[in-house]
Design an enzyme around this catalytic site. Structure first.
Site, PDB file in Angstrom:
ATOM      1  N   ASP A  33       0.879  -1.194  -0.047  1.00 35.25           N
ATOM      2  CA  ASP A  33       0.068   0.167   0.075  1.00 35.25           C
ATOM      3  C   ASP A  33       0.856   1.271  -0.096  1.00 35.25           C
ATOM      4  OD1 ASP A  33      -2.116   2.118   0.366  1.00 35.25           O
ATOM      5  OD2 ASP A  33      -3.067   0.434   1.942  1.00 35.25           O
ATOM      6  N   VAL A  72      -9.499  -2.641  -0.558  1.00 35.61           N
ATOM      7  CA  VAL A  72      -9.800  -4.160  -1.008  1.00 35.61           C
ATOM      8  C   VAL A  72      -9.853  -5.034  -0.017  1.00 35.61           C
ATOM      9  CG1 VAL A  72      -8.848  -3.714  -3.323  1.00 35.61           C
ATOM     10  CG2 VAL A  72      -7.318  -4.313  -1.877  1.00 35.61           C
TER      11      VAL A  72
END
Length: 186
Positions: free
Chosen positions: A109, A159
């Protein structure tokens, strides 16, 4: 009326079949790349909890003798975004000095947590370190991370599934999907 986890998913990004195919391809690539290094020892490290599902499938796709180990680090808690503060919650059980290390990460990320982990592991003198990540999120200002094995580029969405969670939920979904904003913005 009981709400199922699937109802909290806006859309499926990567199906169970997509993931199985790509993880198998990654395992084949690792097998080819490390075939001449097996004698020195290969350790695949899962970053818990999210990476455990990915690592389980990945190691079964690697046709070489390997050791497995686990670390738990946290920079999220129950938040939707990283706090930027990384804590080691569980360290490795075995030594990695002189071994070839592959970190099995669920998602890159911000890249900050993984870079922190790479620095810690490099100080333990492994023969090499590589990253195998299921997902790399396309986010602005992402830290530079050398990811040798990558499953999928992922849009900048929240997600879940296939090990990825929100507040410890949704890890057991067999696919990766986009979580509806109303779920994590409550």
């Amino acid at each position: 009326m009981q709400v199922t986890m699937h109802e909290d998913i806006e859309s499926v990004l990567y199906s169970e079949e997509d993931i199985a195919r790509r993880v198998h391809e990654m395992g084949q690539a690792i097998t080819a790349d490390y075939a001449d290094k097996a004698e020195e020892g290969i350790t695949v490290i899962s970053v818990l909890c999210g990476g455990a599902v990915f690592m389980t499938d990945l190691v079964r796709a690697i046709n070489l003798p390997i050791a497995m180990d686990f670390m738990a680090v946290s920079s999220y808690g129950n938040a939707a975004q990283s706090s930027g503060v990384v804590r080691i919650i569980k360290d490795l059980t075995h030594e990695i000095a002189g071994r070839h290390v592959i970190i099995a990460e669920d998602i890159i990320d911000s890249g900050l947590t993984l870079n922190y982990l790479l620095d810690i592991l490099a100080a333990r003198n492994p023969a090499s370190i590589a990253v195998a990540a299921l997902l790399k999120k396309q986010v602005p200002n992402q830290a530079e991370v050398d990811c040798k094995y990558l499953g999928f580029e992922c849009p900048n969405e929240f997600v879940v599934g296939y090990g990825l969670d929100f507040a410890e939920k949704y890890r057991n979904l067999p696919y990766v999907g986009i979580l509806k904003p109303e779920v994590y913005k409550k």
